[in-house]
Design a protein around this motif. Structure first.
Motif, mmCIF file in Angstrom:
data_model
loop_
_atom_site.group_PDB
_atom_site.id
_atom_site.type_symbol
_atom_site.label_atom_id
_atom_site.label_comp_id
_atom_site.label_asym_id
_atom_site.label_seq_id
_atom_site.Cartn_x
_atom_site.Cartn_y
_atom_site.Cartn_z
ATOM 1 N N TYR A 202 0.823 -1.218 0.000
ATOM 2 C CA TYR A 202 0.000 0.000 0.000
ATOM 3 C C TYR A 202 0.854 1.264 0.000
ATOM 4 C CZ TYR A 202 0.751 0.070 5.105
ATOM 5 O OH TYR A 202 1.296 0.098 6.358
ATOM 6 N N THR A 205 1.618 1.700 -3.609
ATOM 7 C CA THR A 205 0.408 2.196 -4.283
ATOM 8 C C THR A 205 0.206 3.677 -4.027
ATOM 9 O OG1 THR A 205 -0.633 0.020 -4.038
ATOM 10 C CG2 THR A 205 -2.079 1.883 -4.490
ATOM 11 N N ALA A 206 0.458 4.101 -2.784
ATOM 12 C CA ALA A 206 0.311 5.524 -2.453
ATOM 13 C C ALA A 206 1.292 6.372 -3.251
ATOM 14 C CB ALA A 206 0.515 5.724 -0.951
ATOM 15 N N LYS A 207 2.512 5.874 -3.426
ATOM 16 C CA LYS A 207 3.495 6.621 -4.209
ATOM 17 C C LYS A 207 3.076 6.711 -5.676
ATOM 18 C CE LYS A 207 7.485 5.473 -1.292
ATOM 19 N NZ LYS A 207 8.817 4.792 -1.232
ATOM 20 N N SER A 208 2.558 5.604 -6.205
ATOM 21 C CA SER A 208 2.138 5.604 -7.606
ATOM 22 C C SER A 208 0.928 6.492 -7.849
ATOM 23 C CB SER A 208 1.824 4.174 -8.052
ATOM 24 O OG SER A 208 0.716 3.649 -7.322
ATOM 25 N N ASP A 209 0.137 6.735 -6.799
ATOM 26 C CA ASP A 209 -1.026 7.620 -6.927
ATOM 27 C C ASP A 209 -0.652 9.089 -6.840
ATOM 28 O OD1 ASP A 209 -2.695 5.482 -7.217
ATOM 29 O OD2 ASP A 209 -3.325 5.415 -5.110
ATOM 30 N N GLY A 210 0.615 9.380 -6.637
ATOM 31 C CA GLY A 210 1.069 10.763 -6.611
ATOM 32 C C GLY A 210 0.906 11.466 -5.280
ATOM 33 N N ILE A 211 0.665 10.714 -4.217
ATOM 34 C CA ILE A 211 0.546 11.328 -2.891
ATOM 35 C C ILE A 211 1.912 11.851 -2.459
ATOM 36 C CG2 ILE A 211 -0.046 10.891 -0.479
ATOM 37 C CD1 ILE A 211 -1.942 8.721 -1.415
#
Length: 306
Positions: A202, A205-211
């Motif tokens: 997760y 995933t957070a990094k890939s979502d641009g957070i």
């Protein structure tokens, strides 16, 4: 959340009741006799036993003691004449509490910072420094650490006083000595937990979502990694706030440790029982607060309890 708190409160009350019962029995079966000495005649001994209620059956003594506890009365010391156990605790606990708060503030804050920085800089010089500090903190006993601090900063360099508790400068060395082990434990645990969280899917995933990186570190990494650290804080906080006997002895601090050691040496049953119950109550209360903190940090815990 209310049901979760009530459940933990009920467990804490039952635990405290069991603690009082066990300690009361253990104190009564301790070897030795507090009423001995050259000036203690059989008549005087009988009067003292009647005064403290030792001439009554053990169940009667127990229920009398519990009834007094419910009124906030711990009884009177057998060695410190005309002084109640409550007065002795009220006199000594502020020193132990003040020292403990300083040590906790230092150890928990620096421990978390070191652990986070070490995990975020794994394999680098900063990580190596934090690991070395953690190893030293868990390897060196507190009485050795206290003596080293006294020798280096007090005797060799003359920068800080080595004993007494008369002002801010007197609190620096004992606070470091008392909190260094906790600092090391928090640092090691936070580092290991952070490394485990960082590798989770997760987080990727957070990094890939641009957070943003700051939000990932605070909302996802630290919040999930801090749970194991919170687990150990209950007993650590209680033990630190009520004083460490060795550190208080080394630095001549008039805290609870001094009176507790003297009560055991003098077979002062009232003081031993009162201070043990007080210490246990603080530990149970600290664990209760930690349980509540669990539910706030991770709602899955209170939902699972339901």
């Amino acid at each position: 959340m209310a049901k979760y708190i009530l459940k933990r409160l009920a467990v804490s009350i039952v635990t405290l009741f069991v603690l009082i019962t066990v300690v009361f029995v253990l104190v009564r079966v301790m070897p030795g006799d507090p009423f001995t000495g050259e000036k203690i005649t059989p008549e005087i001994k009988a009067n003292l036993e009647a005064y403290y209620g030792f001439d009554k059956p053990l169940p009667v003594q127990y229920f009398t003691y519990v009834g007094n506890l419910l009124k906030g009365e711990f009884g009177y010391s057998m060695k410190f004449m005309n002084r109640s156990v409550g007065d002795i605790i009220a006199l000594s606990f502020p020193y132990s509490f003040d020292l403990g708060m300083r040590a906790l503030t230092l150890s928990i804050s620096l421990g978390l910072i070191f652990g986070i920085l070490a995990a975020r800089n794994r394999g680098k010089k900063l990580d190596l420094f934090c690991v070395v500090v953690a190893i030293l903190g868990t390897s060196i006993p507190d009485f050795i650490m206290g003596a080293l601090l006294q020798y280096v900063f007090g005797i060799e360099w003359g920068l800080l006083p080595v004993a007494q508790y008369l002002g801010f400068q007197y609190t620096i060395l004992p606070s470091i000595a008392l909190g260094f082990y906790t600092l090391a434990m928090v640092s090691r645990m936070m580092r290991a937990s952070m490394l485990e969280v960082i590798s989770q899917d997760y987080i990727k995933t957070a990094k890939s979502d641009g957070i943003s990186n700051l939000r990932i570190v605070w909302r996802h990494q630290i919040r999930n990694a801090i749970m194991p650290v919170v687990t150990m804080l209950g007993p650590v906080v209680a033990a630190t706030l009520t004083g460490t006997f060795v550190i208080e002895s080394i630095f001549a601090i008039p805290g609870m440790g001094k009176y507790y050691v003297e009560s055991v040496q003098n077979l002062d049953y009232s003081l031993v029982l009162g201070m043990t119950v007080f210490f246990g109550s603080v530990m149970i209360f600290a664990n209760f607060l930690v349980d509540i903190l669990y539910g706030i940090i991770d709602p899955r815990i209170r939902l699972g309890g339901k």
